[in-house]
Motif scaffolding. Structure first.
Motif, short mmCIF file in Angstrom:
data_model
loop_
_atom_site.label_atom_id
_atom_site.label_comp_id
_atom_site.label_asym_id
_atom_site.label_seq_id
_atom_site.Cartn_x
_atom_site.Cartn_y
_atom_site.Cartn_z
N PHE B 80 0.85 -1.19 0.00
CA PHE B 80 0.00 0.00 0.00
C PHE B 80 0.89 1.24 0.00
CE2 PHE B 80 0.54 1.14 4.50
CZ PHE B 80 0.90 -0.07 5.07
N SER B 81 0.31 2.34 -0.47
CA SER B 81 1.06 3.60 -0.57
C SER B 81 0.49 4.60 0.42
CB SER B 81 0.94 4.16 -1.97
OG SER B 81 1.56 3.31 -2.90
N VAL B 82 1.39 5.43 0.95
CA VAL B 82 1.00 6.46 1.90
C VAL B 82 1.54 7.79 1.35
CG1 VAL B 82 1.03 7.17 4.32
CG2 VAL B 82 1.37 4.76 3.74
N PRO B 83 0.70 8.84 1.29
CA PRO B 83 1.17 10.13 0.78
C PRO B 83 2.23 10.75 1.69
CG PRO B 83 -1.23 10.07 0.89
CD PRO B 83 -0.73 8.87 1.65
N ALA B 84 2.97 11.70 1.17
CA ALA B 84 3.92 12.48 1.97
C ALA B 84 3.17 13.31 3.01
CB ALA B 84 4.73 13.39 1.06
N ASN B 85 3.84 13.58 4.11
CA ASN B 85 3.30 14.46 5.16
C ASN B 85 1.90 14.06 5.58
OD1 ASN B 85 5.64 16.20 5.02
ND2 ASN B 85 4.81 16.87 3.04
N SER B 86 1.77 12.77 5.81
CA SER B 86 0.48 12.21 6.18
C SER B 86 0.70 11.23 7.34
CB SER B 86 -0.14 11.52 4.96
OG SER B 86 -1.42 11.02 5.27
N SER B 87 -0.26 10.35 7.54
CA SER B 87 -0.10 9.35 8.59
C SER B 87 -1.00 8.16 8.27
CB SER B 87 -0.44 9.92 9.96
OG SER B 87 -1.82 10.23 10.02
N PHE B 88 -0.74 7.08 8.97
CA PHE B 88 -1.64 5.93 8.85
C PHE B 88 -1.66 5.17 10.17
CE2 PHE B 88 2.54 4.50 7.48
CZ PHE B 88 2.67 3.21 7.97
N ASP B 89 -2.82 4.55 10.42
CA ASP B 89 -2.97 3.63 11.55
C ASP B 89 -2.81 2.22 11.02
OD1 ASP B 89 -3.77 5.49 13.73
OD2 ASP B 89 -5.41 5.92 12.33
N ILE B 90 -2.15 1.39 11.80
CA ILE B 90 -1.93 0.01 11.35
C ILE B 90 -2.15 -0.94 12.52
CG2 ILE B 90 0.59 0.17 11.69
CD1 ILE B 90 0.84 -1.59 9.10
N LYS B 91 -2.99 -1.96 12.26
CA LYS B 91 -3.20 -3.06 13.22
C LYS B 91 -2.44 -4.26 12.69
CE LYS B 91 -7.98 -1.66 14.32
NZ LYS B 91 -9.41 -2.01 14.07
N VAL B 92 -1.46 -4.69 13.44
CA VAL B 92 -0.64 -5.83 13.01
C VAL B 92 -1.24 -7.08 13.64
CG1 VAL B 92 1.66 -6.83 13.03
CG2 VAL B 92 1.38 -4.35 12.82
N LYS B 93 -1.75 -7.98 12.78
CA LYS B 93 -2.48 -9.17 13.24
C LYS B 93 -1.55 -10.33 13.52
CE LYS B 93 -6.59 -7.51 12.81
NZ LYS B 93 -7.32 -7.20 14.05
#
Lengths: 104, 104
Positions: B80-93
């Motif tokens: 998956f791609s994430v834009p610059a100067n952004s953020s993401f939440d991630i649940k590691v299963k």
């Protein structure tokens, strides 16, 4: 920042003890096999095939080599050697960043 | 086994969330900055400076990009791609082995 140049870095991680110890294997520019790894706090036993030079980049561990009664403490910028076809017990006191060189 | 050749590998690990997420930075033969990392089971939030391409080598995660309501699931050999100067939440299963490329 210190780095290894002109290396071949294996993509897939090595995962031990359910992820408490993980490492990345690479071959340095002299053809020597090494790995860079992380050990979380805990107590582990490792066997060796090749002899190993274990350099502690950061962290603190206590190590007992096979056949020894003695635990020795190693911190950042220290190292210990393990003979081929042997084993060692390691108590990781704080998260530890290490570099392992496999000696031919 | 898949590998990256002719890379410069930074010796010291990157350690996040008390060691639950760790990675190794390197520069590939095209001069691109990347990291190979491990995420243990848990939920994390990451910010980006550069845009990132996150490739899941092994494991399973759910990801929600900043500004989105939707969680998307990614497993081995997906990305998956994430834009610059952004953020993401991630649940590691399950313990997850990843490669992150920083896009200029």
């Amino acid at each position: 920042m210190q780095s290894f140049k002109n290396v071949e870095l294996i993509k897939k991680a090595n995962v031990y003890f359910g992820g408490n110890v993980t490492s990345r294997s690479f071959v340095d520019e002299n053809g020597e096999s090494k790995s860079l790894g992380i050990m979380l706090v805990g107590e582990y036993k490792f066997g060796t095939n090749a002899a190993e030079l274990m350099e502690i980049i950061d962290g603190e561990v206590e190590v007992r080599l096979d056949g020894s009664q003695e635990w020795k403490t190693y911190g950042a910028n220290s190292s210990f050697s393990v003979p081929a076809n042997s084993s060692f017990d390691i108590k990781v006191k704080t998260i530890t960043d290490y570099c392992c060189s496999y000696i031919k």
